[in-house]
Design a protein around this motif. Structure first.
Motif, mmCIF file in Angstrom:
data_model
loop_
_atom_site.group_PDB
_atom_site.id
_atom_site.type_symbol
_atom_site.label_atom_id
_atom_site.label_comp_id
_atom_site.label_asym_id
_atom_site.label_seq_id
_atom_site.Cartn_x
_atom_site.Cartn_y
_atom_site.Cartn_z
ATOM 1 N N GLN A 1 0.824 -1.142 -0.048
ATOM 2 C CA GLN A 1 -0.134 -0.016 0.240
ATOM 3 C C GLN A 1 0.688 1.403 0.044
ATOM 4 O O GLN A 1 0.711 2.314 -0.678
ATOM 5 N N ALA A 2 1.866 1.396 1.051
ATOM 6 C CA ALA A 2 2.984 2.444 1.150
ATOM 7 C C ALA A 2 3.444 2.864 -0.718
ATOM 8 O O ALA A 2 3.622 3.533 -1.347
ATOM 9 N N GLU A 3 3.519 1.356 -1.323
ATOM 10 C CA GLU A 3 4.605 1.432 -2.487
ATOM 11 C C GLU A 3 3.384 2.262 -3.246
ATOM 12 O O GLU A 3 4.274 2.858 -4.592
ATOM 13 N N ASN B 1 2.177 10.312 -3.624
ATOM 14 C CA ASN B 1 1.677 10.894 -2.099
ATOM 15 C C ASN B 1 2.540 10.490 -1.364
ATOM 16 O O ASN B 1 2.670 9.660 -0.378
ATOM 17 N N TYR B 2 4.034 10.954 -1.460
ATOM 18 C CA TYR B 2 4.965 10.982 -0.123
ATOM 19 C C TYR B 2 4.884 11.010 1.224
ATOM 20 O O TYR B 2 5.278 9.866 1.965
ATOM 21 N N ALA B 3 3.893 12.036 1.735
ATOM 22 C CA ALA B 3 3.467 12.231 3.079
ATOM 23 C C ALA B 3 3.224 11.198 3.716
ATOM 24 O O ALA B 3 3.042 10.457 4.572
ATOM 25 N N GLN C 1 2.415 6.039 6.446
ATOM 26 C CA GLN C 1 2.649 4.635 6.508
ATOM 27 C C GLN C 1 3.619 3.222 7.169
ATOM 28 O O GLN C 1 3.284 3.131 8.036
ATOM 29 N N LEU C 2 4.575 3.975 6.535
ATOM 30 C CA LEU C 2 6.257 3.331 6.268
ATOM 31 C C LEU C 2 6.607 3.552 8.128
ATOM 32 O O LEU C 2 6.751 2.494 8.610
ATOM 33 N N TYR D 1 12.546 0.186 5.785
ATOM 34 C CA TYR D 1 14.089 1.423 5.866
ATOM 35 C C TYR D 1 13.807 1.311 4.765
ATOM 36 O O TYR D 1 14.858 2.637 4.658
ATOM 37 N N ASN D 2 14.122 1.020 3.946
ATOM 38 C CA ASN D 2 14.005 0.320 2.237
ATOM 39 C C ASN D 2 13.329 1.603 1.735
ATOM 40 O O ASN D 2 14.268 2.734 1.159
ATOM 41 N N HIS D 3 12.117 1.830 1.901
ATOM 42 C CA HIS D 3 10.981 2.289 0.891
ATOM 43 C C HIS D 3 11.432 3.887 2.512
ATOM 44 O O HIS D 3 11.424 4.780 1.564
ATOM 45 N N LEU D 4 11.943 4.044 3.340
ATOM 46 C CA LEU D 4 11.641 5.133 3.574
ATOM 47 C C LEU D 4 13.315 5.967 3.456
ATOM 48 O O LEU D 4 13.034 7.086 3.209
ATOM 49 N N ALA D 5 14.325 5.172 3.420
ATOM 50 C CA ALA D 5 15.047 5.408 3.219
ATOM 51 C C ALA D 5 15.377 6.310 1.541
ATOM 52 O O ALA D 5 15.783 7.187 1.393
#
Length: 160
Positions: free
Chosen positions: A11-13, A20-22, A27-28, A42-46
Motif C-alpha cells: 500500500q505504501a508503494e 503521495n509521499y507524505a 504508513q511506513l 526502512y528501504n522505502h523510507l530511505a
C-alpha cells in the motif's frame, strides 16, 4: 481483517507511485513502530529521504534495512543507485558484493548499476567488464541492448 506488514508495504508503494509521499512516509513509520525489525520499510523510507535530499538519513535507513533484512534484494539495488548518485563509488563496492550474495537479486541489474558507477568514475575498462557480465546474466532483449549501448558509450569515452 487486519492487513499484514507486507500488504501495508505494498500500500505504501502504491502511495509512492501516486506521488503521495507524505501518506507513504506516515504508513511506513507506523509499520516500523509496530515492527521495528521489518527491514523493507526502512528501504522505502530511505528512498523517500533521498528524494527529499536528506542524504544522511537515507544512508542510515538503507544500512538499517540491510542489517534487518539482509535477503531483501531491493535494498541492495536502491542503496547502490543512491551511492552512485552521490558519486560514492568506493562505498558501492561493498554493497555490490553483498548484494550479489542474495539469491533473488537481479545480477544483471546489479552489475550494470555498478558498471554505471565505474563509468561515472571514468574507469571505463572496468565498467565495460561489468556491462559484459550484465549481458551474460540478462534474459530481456531490451536490457541486453541497453548494456551493449553502455559498452559502446564507454568505448567511445575511453578514446577521448
Amino acid at each position: 481483517m487486519q492487513a499484514t506488514h507486507q500488504q501495508r508495504l505494498l500500500q505504501a508503494e502504491q502511495l509512492i507511485q501516486e506521488g503521495n509521499y507524505a501518506a507513504a512516509e506516515s504508513q511506513l513509520k507506523a509499520l516500523i513502530t509496530e515492527n521495528p525489525n521489518f527491514g523493507p520499510a526502512y528501504n522505502h523510507l530511505a528512498w523517500l529521504a533521498a528524494q527529499a535530499s536528506d542524504f544522511d538519513t537515507a544512508d542510515r535507513l538503507y544500512r538499517q534495512g540491510l542489517t534487518l533484512s539482509p535477503n531483501f534484494p531491493a535494498t541492495y539495488f536502491n542503496y547502490l543507485v543512491f551511492l552512485r548518485n552521490l558519486r560514492r563509488i568506493e562505498a558501492m563496492e561493498a554493497d555490490f558484493k553483498a548484494g550479489l550474495a542474495v539469491p533473488e537479486i537481479r545480477r544483471d541489474k546489479m552489475k550494470a548499476e555498478y558498471g554505471t558507477g565505474l563509468e561515472a568514475a571514468q574507469q571505463f575498462d572496468l565498467a565495460i567488464e561489468h556491462y559484459k557480465e550484465s549481458i551474460r546474466h540478462a534474459f530481456n532483449q531490451e536490457d541486453i541492448t541497453a548494456f551493449q549501448q553502455a559498452i559502446a558509450r564507454c568505448e567511445l569515452k575511453s578514446e577521448i
